[in-house]
Scaffold this active site. Structure first.
Site, PDB file in Angstrom:
ATOM      1  N   LYS A  81       0.819  -1.210   0.000  1.00  0.00           N
ATOM      2  CA  LYS A  81       0.000   0.000   0.000  1.00  0.00           C
ATOM      3  C   LYS A  81       0.852   1.260   0.000  1.00  0.00           C
ATOM      4  CE  LYS A  81      -4.109  -1.887   2.316  1.00  0.00           C
ATOM      5  NZ  LYS A  81      -4.972  -1.809   3.512  1.00  0.00           N
ATOM      6  N   ARG A  82       2.116   1.126   0.360  1.00  0.00           N
ATOM      7  CA  ARG A  82       2.987   2.303   0.375  1.00  0.00           C
ATOM      8  C   ARG A  82       3.268   2.813  -1.032  1.00  0.00           C
ATOM      9  NH1 ARG A  82       5.217  -0.965   4.377  1.00  0.00           N
ATOM     10  NH2 ARG A  82       6.703  -1.856   2.900  1.00  0.00           N
TER      11      ARG A  82
END
Length: 331
Positions: free
Chosen positions: A258-259
């Protein structure tokens, strides 16, 4: 163990609901934007439910409050709807289900199935494997004095006392999944030292008390299944059927995160893709449609055979992850 009457009655009702038909779920954490791997798993889970004319629930796993990000839940809902992945009933949030988690924890503790653990993160780090994952908890506190109150201003975590033997569950269309409790699962934390209900307890309770019949999720959660099945076994209930699907990896073979916002719908839209193109890309990555296909989620659903495995056989081959689940890191 024998659950209190009200818990037993609600569990029995949920299990009856499970028997009435397919009931799946998607359970993201509101910690950031969904990446392509998350979206693909959501699509597969939705397809599995809709192909069986079943229900598909949306549950937000938001118990770990410090990790939640403002606006993440709203973005998750918007992304699913943009792709045409509709859910049944209201959005469920674990933060509003703390009462049932506490009741099940109390029942397990009264039955003598839990014990307090005062191992620190530093101590657990000392038994970490060289690759960074923690070994199975060695049971330092298993036979110690069972003092549940604070010591030096710190409460203990609560661990499930796991009996010896294998933990089994139904896995997709294969003969089944399993993990050895002693060597691959261990005594998992069900309530952290800060009082937060641990991931495995909440997940196991939700699968049972929401009547979930089938779970489709990433293969990185294979080892977590053992810890969750252990909780279900402790309350005397059968686990749902699981399908652990391959992870989507980048060009370097690394799993998506998700980063990396470029891997979410924001980045895909910025690159000019619409919903039909994204659905086609997600489906083509699993050989459900030819590369370059453009279609809606409903059109993809209509194109699938009514019977048989959802994924082609090469994609359904599963690997048992070499490291235990994330429960070992919780204290």
């Amino acid at each position: 163990m024998r659950l209190p009457e009200h818990l037993q009655a609600s569990l029995a009702a949920a299990q009856e609901q499970r028997l009435r038909g397919y009931r799946g779920r998607f359970a993201p954490s509101p910690t950031g934007e969904l990446h392509r791997g998350n979206l693909r798993t959501a699509l597969l889970s939705w397809l599995a439910a809709r192909r069986r004319r079943g229900e598909w629930l949306l549950r937000i796993d938001d118990l770990d409050t410090p990790r939640n990000r403002a606006g993440a839940e709203e973005a998750i809902l918007a992304d699913l709807l943009w792709l045409g992945l509709d859910w049944d009933g209201p959005v469920l949030r674990q933060s509003r289900r703390r009462g049932i988690y506490a009741s099940v924890l109390s029942a397990l503790r009264r039955a003598g199935l839990l014990y307090p653990c005062r191992c620190s993160r530093r101590l657990l780090a000392d038994i970490s494997a060289p690759h960074g994952g923690l070994n199975v908890y060695p049971g330092f506190c298993r036979e110690g004095p069972h003092a549940w109150g604070p010591e030096q201003g710190r409460l203990p975590s609560w661990r499930l006392r796991l009996p010896p033997g294998n933990l089994h569950w139904r896995e997709g269309s294969s003969c089944g999944g399993w993990l050895d409790g002693a060597t691959a699962v261990g005594d998992g934390v069900l309530r952290r030292a800060d009082g937060v209900v641990a991931y495995h307890l909440a997940t196991a309770v939700d699968e049972l008390w929401l009547g979930i019949s089938d779970v489709v999720r990433g293969e990185d959660l294979w080892s977590s299944t053992g810890a969750q099945v252990a909780v279900m076994q402790a309350v005397g209930a059968e686990p749902p059927a699981y399908t652990h699907v391959p992870l989507w990896r980048d060009a370097n073979g690394e799993r998506l995160s998700k980063r990396d916002r470029s891997e979410g719908l924001t980045g895909l839209r910025r690159g000019g893709r619409d919903a039909a193109a994204v659905i086609g890309e997600l489906a083509a990555s699993l050989n459900l449609v030819p590369a370059g296909s453009r279609l809606s989620a409903r059109e993809l659903l209509a194109s699938l055979p009514a019977e048989g495995p959802l994924l082609p056989p090469p994609q359904q081959a599963l690997r048992q992850p070499p490291t235990p689940g994330r429960q070992q890191a919780e204290v």
